[in-house]
Design an enzyme around this catalytic site. Sequence first.
Site, PDB file in Angstrom:
ATOM      1  N   CYS A   1     -21.308 -39.345  64.046  1.00  0.00           N
ATOM      2  CA  CYS A   1     -22.032 -40.044  65.114  1.00  0.00           C
ATOM      3  C   CYS A   1     -22.958 -39.021  65.775  1.00  0.00           C
ATOM      4  CB  CYS A   1     -21.038 -40.578  66.137  1.00  0.00           C
ATOM      5  SG  CYS A   1     -20.040 -39.238  66.845  1.00  0.00           S
TER       6      CYS A   1
ATOM      7  N   HIS B   1     -12.363 -33.474  65.770  1.00  0.00           N
ATOM      8  CA  HIS B   1     -11.045 -33.532  65.129  1.00  0.00           C
ATOM      9  C   HIS B   1     -11.171 -33.672  63.621  1.00  0.00           C
ATOM     10  CE1 HIS B   1      -9.340 -34.986  69.227  1.00  0.00           C
ATOM     11  NE2 HIS B   1      -9.312 -33.672  69.118  1.00  0.00           N
TER      12      HIS B   1
ATOM     13  N   HIS C   1     -15.114 -33.741  73.025  1.00  0.00           N
ATOM     14  CA  HIS C   1     -14.288 -34.739  73.722  1.00  0.00           C
ATOM     15  C   HIS C   1     -14.355 -34.625  75.236  1.00  0.00           C
ATOM     16  CE1 HIS C   1     -12.726 -33.504  69.766  1.00  0.00           C
ATOM     17  NE2 HIS C   1     -12.656 -34.812  69.562  1.00  0.00           N
TER      18      HIS C   1
ATOM     19  N   GLU D   1      -9.761 -36.316  75.250  1.00  0.00           N
ATOM     20  CA  GLU D   1     -10.786 -37.033  76.022  1.00  0.00           C
ATOM     21  C   GLU D   1     -10.184 -37.651  77.281  1.00  0.00           C
ATOM     22  OE1 GLU D   1     -13.014 -40.081  73.904  1.00  0.00           O
ATOM     23  OE2 GLU D   1     -13.608 -40.965  75.822  1.00  0.00           O
TER      24      GLU D   1
ATOM     25  N   CYS E   1     -17.708 -46.482  72.409  1.00  0.00           N
ATOM     26  CA  CYS E   1     -19.114 -46.181  72.135  1.00  0.00           C
ATOM     27  C   CYS E   1     -19.647 -46.952  70.929  1.00  0.00           C
ATOM     28  CB  CYS E   1     -19.276 -44.683  71.929  1.00  0.00           C
ATOM     29  SG  CYS E   1     -18.681 -44.160  70.328  1.00  0.00           S
TER      30      CYS E   1
ATOM     31  N   SER F   1      -8.681 -39.836  66.459  1.00  0.00           N
ATOM     32  CA  SER F   1      -8.340 -41.166  66.972  1.00  0.00           C
ATOM     33  C   SER F   1      -9.187 -42.249  66.299  1.00  0.00           C
ATOM     34  CB  SER F   1      -8.549 -41.188  68.486  1.00  0.00           C
ATOM     35  OG  SER F   1      -8.523 -42.482  68.984  1.00  0.00           O
TER      36      SER F   1
ATOM     37  N   SER G   1     -16.103 -37.992  62.862  1.00  0.00           N
ATOM     38  CA  SER G   1     -16.106 -36.521  62.812  1.00  0.00           C
ATOM     39  C   SER G   1     -16.118 -35.991  61.378  1.00  0.00           C
ATOM     40  CB  SER G   1     -14.861 -36.005  63.544  1.00  0.00           C
ATOM     41  OG  SER G   1     -13.706 -36.713  63.136  1.00  0.00           O
TER      42      SER G   1
HETATM   43  O1  10G Z   1     -11.684 -39.904  67.515  1.00  0.00           O
HETATM   44  P1  10G Z   1     -11.352 -38.731  68.318  1.00  0.00           P
HETATM   45  O2  10G Z   1     -11.582 -38.944  69.777  1.00  0.00           O
HETATM   46  O3  10G Z   1      -9.957 -38.197  68.095  1.00  0.00           O
HETATM   47  O4  10G Z   1     -12.380 -37.540  67.942  1.00  0.00           O
HETATM   48  P2  10G Z   1     -13.075 -37.053  66.623  1.00  0.00           P
HETATM   49  O5  10G Z   1     -13.462 -35.647  66.872  1.00  0.00           O
HETATM   50  O6  10G Z   1     -12.307 -37.361  65.397  1.00  0.00           O
HETATM   51  O7  10G Z   1     -14.409 -37.939  66.487  1.00  0.00           O
HETATM   52  C1  10G Z   1     -15.506 -37.819  67.327  1.00  0.00           C
HETATM   53  C2  10G Z   1     -15.190 -38.374  68.633  1.00  0.00           C
HETATM   54  C3  10G Z   1     -15.208 -37.680  69.773  1.00  0.00           C
HETATM   55  C4  10G Z   1     -15.806 -36.362  69.893  1.00  0.00           C
HETATM   56  C5  10G Z   1     -14.578 -38.261  70.973  1.00  0.00           C
HETATM   57  S1  10G Z   1     -15.764 -38.947  72.000  1.00  0.00           S
HETATM   58 FE1  SF4 Z   2     -19.300 -39.865  68.860  1.00  0.00          FE
HETATM   59 FE2  SF4 Z   2     -17.465 -39.803  70.770  1.00  0.00          FE
HETATM   60 FE3  SF4 Z   2     -20.003 -39.688  71.393  1.00  0.00          FE
HETATM   61 FE4  SF4 Z   2     -18.975 -41.922  70.409  1.00  0.00          FE
HETATM   62  S1  SF4 Z   2     -18.506 -40.991  72.364  1.00  0.00           S
HETATM   63  S2  SF4 Z   2     -20.957 -41.006  69.891  1.00  0.00           S
HETATM   64  S3  SF4 Z   2     -17.455 -41.109  68.971  1.00  0.00           S
HETATM   65  S4  SF4 Z   2     -18.851 -38.176  70.216  1.00  0.00           S
END
Ligand code: 10G
Ligand code: SF4
Length: 318
Positions: A17, A46, A79, A131, A199, A228, A272
Amino acid sequence: MSDSGKRVLLAEPRGYCAGVDRAIETVERALEKHGAPVYVRKEIVHNKHVVETLTERGVIFVEETDEVPEGALVVFSAHGVSPAVHASAAQRNLRTIDAACPLVTKVHQEAKRFARDDYEILLIGHDGHEEVEGTAGEAPEHIQLVDGPDSVDSLEVRDESKLVWLSQTTLSVDETMETVSRLRERFPQLQDPPSDDICYATQNRQVAVKAMAPDCDLVIVVGSQNSSNSVRLVEVALQAGARASHLVDYARDIDEAWLDGVSTVGVTSGASVPEVLVRGVLDRLAEYGFGTVETVTTANETLTFALPRELRPARSAG
Ligand code: 10G
Ligand code: SF4
């Protein structure tokens, strides 16, 4: 479909993202600009592969700022962190770059504003997730965590007329709506957040999985166990009718037995997850006879975020 009847449905959108892209580029630019080592508090995102690759390039991942030498540079993860983490970094004279996604920062701002207006905030999210710790840390006196629909019954609130819900950005949309309706049954005056907290990327990846899951005997989600949003994609696939679904970090994690009697495999990845890992999974599936790939597209994403201020190129005079 191929002669063998075996095919792959590939979800679009999937993978990185805008917030993850920005956070990883932040660390890469910090390495280029300041040289190794660069410290990062918690995993920048993550994903095992991302963390391993950055470690090889000179990043030192730490759990807390007190592990960072005085005066060194530390990046905060995508996060988001609480004000207490900023304060402890300042106390140790650390140089900091905050790679929190702007969409997480938006939820922090909402929490601060409602707390200032003396609201009680019901924060829907997973206990212990970074987060949630960061957001709750903005106004600990005003925030109660609601970890899913089953934790609604035990809540006690101060004043039902000043109550609002907010959420973690990476939850299951359907489960969150169930939690909200349980909350509203108990607290009819509950207010909604000013805009979506889950989001766009989380929502889009779930919509794409829902579109393909009913046609899939198996859905493979590429992502790490502590991600997550990736774990949610497995749940969403199963709820939407996939006969089986598994989370894998790497192609080598695919168990050949999963493919017994399977003709359609869905593939997607969490926010991620680098695309190279999805390519690895597709190559492995092709070796097993699943060489035909059809893309299932439910949205086109174009959002990007500017890098943190500290890393933007200096404006030239004149
Ligand atoms: O899905 P989570 O929050 O565990 O994190 P991730 O690092 O696997 O994916 C990107 C999402 C975020 C950075 C949280 S906004
Ligand atoms: Fe990516 Fe987290 Fe931002 Fe959504 S809130 S755009 S999952 S980093």
